[in-house]
Design an enzyme around this catalytic site. Structure first.
Site, PDB file in Angstrom:
ATOM      1  CG  HIS A 133       4.547  19.653  23.821  1.00  0.00           C
ATOM      2  ND1 HIS A 133       4.186  21.050  23.416  1.00  0.00           N
ATOM      3  CD2 HIS A 133       5.736  19.542  23.906  1.00  0.00           C
ATOM      4  CE1 HIS A 133       5.316  21.801  23.651  1.00  0.00           C
ATOM      5  NE2 HIS A 133       6.442  20.930  23.684  1.00  0.00           N
ATOM      6  CG  ASP A 211       1.516  17.082  18.555  1.00  0.00           C
ATOM      7  OD1 ASP A 211       2.426  17.165  17.589  1.00  0.00           O
ATOM      8  OD2 ASP A 211       1.700  17.593  19.940  1.00  0.00           O
ATOM      9  CD  GLN A 214       9.102  14.197  20.192  1.00  0.00           C
ATOM     10  OE1 GLN A 214       9.990  13.703  19.527  1.00  0.00           O
ATOM     11  NE2 GLN A 214       9.167  15.499  20.275  1.00  0.00           N
ATOM     12  CE  LYS A 237       9.529  18.483  18.336  1.00  0.00           C
ATOM     13  NZ  LYS A 237      10.422  19.112  19.373  1.00  0.00           N
ATOM     14  CB  CYS A 375       6.579  21.718  26.719  1.00  0.00           C
ATOM     15  SG  CYS A 375       7.736  23.210  26.601  1.00  0.00           S
TER      16      CYS A 375
END
Length: 417
Positions: A133, A211, A214, A237, A375
């Site tokens: 991303h 990261d 998700q 999220k 993105c």
């Protein structure tokens, strides 16, 4: 264009019905059609537990935190700081002092790029991957341009997995200071082999940042078992509010890093000549924080843990497998990528129909998906695409909704052909 009406179908199971009842927005209609929300990877919907926790704070106890001596401030401070303990438990962090609240994952990664990046020397390298991303790309480009570090890009396979042989080769000269990799791709849904990545990075003398924006939504996360040094995620999220995210980092790293921003609450003492810093994590939390949003994040974590991350993972694995099977029925549709381990994200294209047109036509039938480059423009170029359509799933998603998606896509295809 409207391409047919949804039919009323029974809920998937009693458990799904009970969960969906906790999300008031799922009873809404869009263009006079029942809402089918398949855009949870962009931002998940909010259960009553989160909505109520935030509203109750504003109604009954709101005050600024940490510095107040009155009852409202003390009560709200206790609620706010209690979330730090919840997050530490959620990630299995060794200490609550390793939990830094940020606005989102993007700010958390920028914090590491600025503060840990200040400790790097020109010529040292940071490794990212082709699937990142922009939030885990642009901050490292800025660090490269500011500090003269080298930015190396680990390639992916045609299936969408990290090319582990190529990744190892990028570490071979011992000059890599940090590896920053997504734990789960927001485009391909691929779950990266985080423990293996961390082991290889550490063997080469590098630290590792994941990261987890998700990943944490779908599966249990244990930063100690992963061997991570930094881990980031965002609240919105995870069924929580916007404006609140988390950076976890090993305490000794936080203590060695300079502050990211200056102001109130991150100081120990201030004179006109100099200032000294508060202990971690407050050294990195300048100014009045997102108090209500943090409390909302705590409610979201308590809510998902009451269901159980293993149960959530099993539910979404079944949905993803079902979606991949059902989408095979759509003429001209191609699923993008075939990673070995896929989370609840499926990107696809349709012959002769632009993804933006797909998203618009689906919306006219009450179905919310995402379309665009997500993105991740460099990943799109690697895939030879300009955009994809993306369906993504949450704990409230039903197999019947995937049927509605597939059936509507077939009608859209028939219309264009």
């Amino acid at each position: 264009m409207s391409v047919g009406h949804h039919t009323t179908q029974p809920q998937q199971a009693l458990e799904s019905s009970a969960i969906r009842a906790q999300f008031p927005i799922l009873g809404e209609k869009v263009h006079d059609r029942p809402l089918v929300f398949l855009d949870s990877a962009a931002s998940a919907q909010k259960p009553n537990a989160v909505i109520d926790a935030m509203a109750d704070t504003m109604r009954t106890q709101y005050a600024n935190i940490h510095r107040g001596l009155h009852w409202m401030s003390e009560r709200t401070t206790e609620a706010y700081e209690g979330v730090r303990d919840l997050v530490a438990g959620f990630l299995n962090a060794p200490s609550r002092e390793e939990i830094v609240f940020t606005r989102n994952s993007t700010e958390a990664i920028n914090l590491v790029a600025y503060s840990y990046g200040a400790l790097l020397k020109p010529g040292q390298a940071v490794v990212i991957s082709e699937m990142e991303h922009h939030a885990n790309l642009v901050p490292w480009q800025m660090l490269r341009d500011r500090a003269g570090i080298e930015l190396r890009i680990a390639p992916i396979t045609d299936a969408g997995d990290l090319d582990m042989d190529a990744f190892k080769a990028l570490l071979s000269d011992g000059n890599v200071a940090l590896v920053a990799i997504t734990h789960m791709s927001n485009v391909l849904g691929g779950v990266t082999p985080a423990k293996q990545i961390a082991d290889l990075a550490h063997a080469a003398g590098a630290l590792v940042l994941f990261d987890g924006s998700q990943f944490v939504v779908h599966r249990k996360t244990d930063v100690q078992a992963l061997g991570a040094d930094f881990y980031t995620f965002t609240g919105h999220k995870l069924y929580g509010p916007t404006g609140i995210g988390v950076l976890w980092a090993r305490k000794e790293l936080l203590e060695a890093m300079p502050p990211f921003m200056g102001g109130g609450d991150m100081i120990s003492t201030v004179t006109f000549e100099r200032s000294t810093w508060a202990n971690v994590p407050h050294k990195f939390e300048a100014g009045t924080p997102a108090i209500i949003e943090t409390i909302g994040l705590g409610a979201a974590i308590s809510w998902v843990e009451s269901i159980g991350m293993d149960a959530i993972a099993a539910h979404e694995a079944g949905l993803t497998a079902y979606a991949l099977k059902r989408l095979q029925d759509v003429p001209g549709l191609s699923v993008v990528g075939n990673p070995q381990d896929r989370g609840g994200v499926v990107s696809f294209t349709m012959q002769d129909v632009h993804p933006h047109d797909l998203a618009t036509l689906l919306d006219r039938n009450g179905i919310a998906i995402r379309a665009g480059h997500h993105c991740a423009e460099p990943l799109m170029r690697r895939l030879g695409l300009t955009a994809t359509a993306r369906a993504s799933f949450g704990i409230y998603t039903l197999k019947q909704e995937i049927d509605v998606l597939a059936d509507t896509l077939i009608r859209i295809r028939d219309f264009f052909v």
